[in-house]
Write a protein that holds these residues in place. Structure first.
Motif, mmCIF file in Angstrom:
data_model
loop_
_atom_site.group_PDB
_atom_site.id
_atom_site.type_symbol
_atom_site.label_atom_id
_atom_site.label_comp_id
_atom_site.label_asym_id
_atom_site.label_seq_id
_atom_site.Cartn_x
_atom_site.Cartn_y
_atom_site.Cartn_z
ATOM 1 N N PRO A 74 -53.306 -36.097 -17.472
ATOM 2 C CA PRO A 74 -53.904 -35.588 -16.380
ATOM 3 C C PRO A 74 -52.949 -34.560 -15.359
ATOM 4 N N ALA A 75 -51.478 -35.256 -15.432
ATOM 5 C CA ALA A 75 -50.839 -34.260 -14.764
ATOM 6 C C ALA A 75 -49.120 -34.423 -15.498
ATOM 7 N N HIS A 76 -48.392 -33.553 -15.217
ATOM 8 C CA HIS A 76 -46.814 -33.551 -15.668
ATOM 9 C C HIS A 76 -46.100 -32.784 -14.808
ATOM 10 N N VAL A 77 -45.000 -33.245 -14.627
ATOM 11 C CA VAL A 77 -43.581 -32.296 -14.070
ATOM 12 C C VAL A 77 -43.119 -31.869 -15.120
ATOM 13 N N GLU A 78 -42.485 -30.414 -15.297
ATOM 14 C CA GLU A 78 -41.528 -30.200 -16.180
ATOM 15 C C GLU A 78 -40.298 -30.201 -15.337
ATOM 16 N N CYS A 79 -38.859 -30.628 -16.006
ATOM 17 C CA CYS A 79 -37.846 -31.045 -15.314
ATOM 18 C C CYS A 79 -36.383 -30.372 -15.994
ATOM 19 N N ARG A 80 -35.517 -30.484 -14.952
ATOM 20 C CA ARG A 80 -34.122 -30.012 -15.505
ATOM 21 C C ARG A 80 -33.396 -31.187 -15.472
ATOM 22 N N VAL A 81 -32.570 -31.644 -16.354
ATOM 23 C CA VAL A 81 -31.706 -32.857 -16.263
ATOM 24 C C VAL A 81 -30.605 -32.385 -15.508
ATOM 25 N N GLU A 82 -30.370 -33.209 -14.423
ATOM 26 C CA GLU A 82 -29.271 -33.119 -13.373
ATOM 27 C C GLU A 82 -28.093 -33.794 -13.822
ATOM 28 N N GLN A 83 -28.353 -35.371 -14.219
ATOM 29 C CA GLN A 83 -27.132 -36.218 -14.315
ATOM 30 C C GLN A 83 -27.761 -37.264 -15.364
ATOM 31 N N PHE B 133 -33.451 -34.510 -24.900
ATOM 32 C CA PHE B 133 -33.216 -33.978 -23.362
ATOM 33 C C PHE B 133 -31.777 -33.815 -23.181
ATOM 34 N N ALA B 134 -31.030 -34.723 -23.709
ATOM 35 C CA ALA B 134 -29.544 -34.615 -23.686
ATOM 36 C C ALA B 134 -28.980 -33.551 -24.104
ATOM 37 N N GLY B 135 -29.656 -32.867 -25.247
ATOM 38 C CA GLY B 135 -29.154 -31.696 -25.952
ATOM 39 C C GLY B 135 -29.889 -30.480 -25.396
ATOM 40 N N SER B 136 -30.867 -30.644 -24.706
ATOM 41 C CA SER B 136 -31.813 -29.395 -24.340
ATOM 42 C C SER B 136 -31.389 -29.112 -22.665
ATOM 43 N N GLY B 137 -31.410 -30.399 -22.121
ATOM 44 C CA GLY B 137 -31.221 -30.289 -20.441
ATOM 45 C C GLY B 137 -32.606 -29.992 -19.930
ATOM 46 N N ARG B 138 -33.723 -30.343 -20.766
ATOM 47 C CA ARG B 138 -35.125 -30.178 -20.123
ATOM 48 C C ARG B 138 -36.244 -31.298 -20.657
ATOM 49 N N ALA B 139 -36.804 -31.765 -19.814
ATOM 50 C CA ALA B 139 -37.777 -32.822 -20.140
ATOM 51 C C ALA B 139 -39.154 -32.634 -19.454
ATOM 52 N N ALA B 140 -40.170 -33.080 -20.076
ATOM 53 C CA ALA B 140 -41.477 -33.185 -18.999
ATOM 54 C C ALA B 140 -41.998 -34.559 -18.919
ATOM 55 N N LEU B 141 -42.168 -34.892 -17.866
ATOM 56 C CA LEU B 141 -42.779 -36.402 -17.554
ATOM 57 C C LEU B 141 -44.328 -36.110 -17.334
ATOM 58 N N HIS B 142 -45.128 -37.223 -17.877
ATOM 59 C CA HIS B 142 -46.721 -36.931 -18.107
ATOM 60 C C HIS B 142 -47.224 -38.216 -17.355
ATOM 61 N N VAL B 143 -48.059 -37.849 -16.396
ATOM 62 C CA VAL B 143 -48.772 -39.347 -15.824
ATOM 63 C C VAL B 143 -49.804 -39.518 -16.869
ATOM 64 N N VAL B 144 -49.913 -41.011 -17.157
ATOM 65 C CA VAL B 144 -51.145 -41.543 -17.972
ATOM 66 C C VAL B 144 -52.203 -41.958 -17.137
ATOM 67 N N GLY B 145 -53.590 -41.406 -17.569
ATOM 68 C CA GLY B 145 -54.761 -41.994 -16.664
ATOM 69 C C GLY B 145 -55.195 -43.380 -16.954
ATOM 70 N N GLU B 146 -55.817 -44.049 -16.159
ATOM 71 C CA GLU B 146 -56.117 -45.360 -16.154
ATOM 72 C C GLU B 146 -56.929 -45.663 -17.458
ATOM 73 N N GLN B 147 -57.556 -44.520 -18.229
ATOM 74 C CA GLN B 147 -58.394 -44.685 -19.321
ATOM 75 C C GLN B 147 -57.608 -44.483 -20.493
ATOM 76 N N GLN B 148 -56.551 -44.190 -20.503
ATOM 77 C CA GLN B 148 -55.710 -43.302 -21.625
ATOM 78 C C GLN B 148 -54.506 -44.489 -22.266
ATOM 79 N N ARG B 149 -54.842 -45.626 -21.976
ATOM 80 C CA ARG B 149 -54.195 -46.502 -22.516
ATOM 81 C C ARG B 149 -53.587 -46.221 -24.131
ATOM 82 N N ASP B 150 -54.689 -45.833 -25.080
ATOM 83 C CA ASP B 150 -54.397 -45.527 -26.241
ATOM 84 C C ASP B 150 -53.500 -44.491 -26.461
#
Lengths: 149, 149
Positions: free
Chosen positions: B101-110, B49-66
């Motif tokens: 179950p969910a994610h956000v795609e993001c731009r690296v601001e700082q 993400f330092a190189g591309s300036g983009r990242a995605a953050l995903h929520v992990v569900g309660e049953q998805q520890r694996d």
């Protein structure tokens, strides 16, 4: 769907006190131990820790929702209490709330302008006290609130 | 006693992929919507993400520890999967994991040097997708882990 705890952040600058419930908090380093908190710049607590360079972050226990609610309101310190909650003076001179199960006293390392509606403060833990080892921390998911300030 | 969720952070820089389970994450602004995450600088996902300036953050569900556990290991992308988990290309070109179950795609601001052992990245949410409205997010407190990376 982000998971957050519920905390009370306190600070004092000369004779001015600030205390606010906050939820946008995370550890950000093991060594040195650093914590980040997003705080509104127009809050009393922000002005206090920006002035003194010291703050205390308290964990709220699962059964202490009412205490957290008190710090949604503007700070009022009188008769040894902040918003009705008794406080003592911590090792760094910051007000600490003994009714909450644990706190860290911190030095303000950086205040970051993220370009957003909260400032991000990086706090270095310099003192820590856990009064109730077995306390379970309150989380935002356990409350009717979506955001804790 | 700080409360944290469990997330998978992904990024891609040219043909290099990075994905890691992270737990030191918090929203830090409503408007614009900003999220902060503490990430080790020596990780693959940091370099991506330092190189591309983009990242995605995903929520992990309660049953998805694996699934979270898979991203404790070094990133290996092959045959449309990262560490064995299928991925698609998001609107920003970032790899997204449809099994979460969910994610956000993001731009690296700082990217902030806190003086600690993790860098703090401020991400601006530019896309969001919730595939399972009813999913309950996994928290660190529900796992045997003290820290999710």
């Amino acid at each position: 769907m982000l998971s957050n705890g519920v905390y009370v952040l306190t600070a004092r600058c000369a004779e001015r006190y600030g205390a606010a419930t906050v939820s946008w908090v995370s550890q950000v380093s093991f060594e040195p131990p650093l914590v980040a908190a997003a705080v509104r710049r127009d809050s009393n607590v922000f002005r206090c820790f920006a002035g003194s360079g010291r703050a205390a972050l308290h964990v709220v226990g699962e059964q202490q929702r009412d205490i957290a609610r008190r710090f949604f309101f503007p700070t009022r310190a009188a008769d040894g209490a902040i918003n009705g909650e008794p406080f003592a003076e911590g090792a760094t001179g910051t007000p600490v709330l003994p009714s909450l199960p644990a706190h860290v006293e911190c030095r303000v390392e950086q205040i970051i302008d993220t370009g957003g509606d909260h400032a991000l403060v990086i706090l270095k833990v310099v003192e820590a006290e856990c009064r109730e080892q077995r306390a379970r921390p309150l989380t935002i998911a356990q409350t009717p609130w979506e955001y804790g300030g």
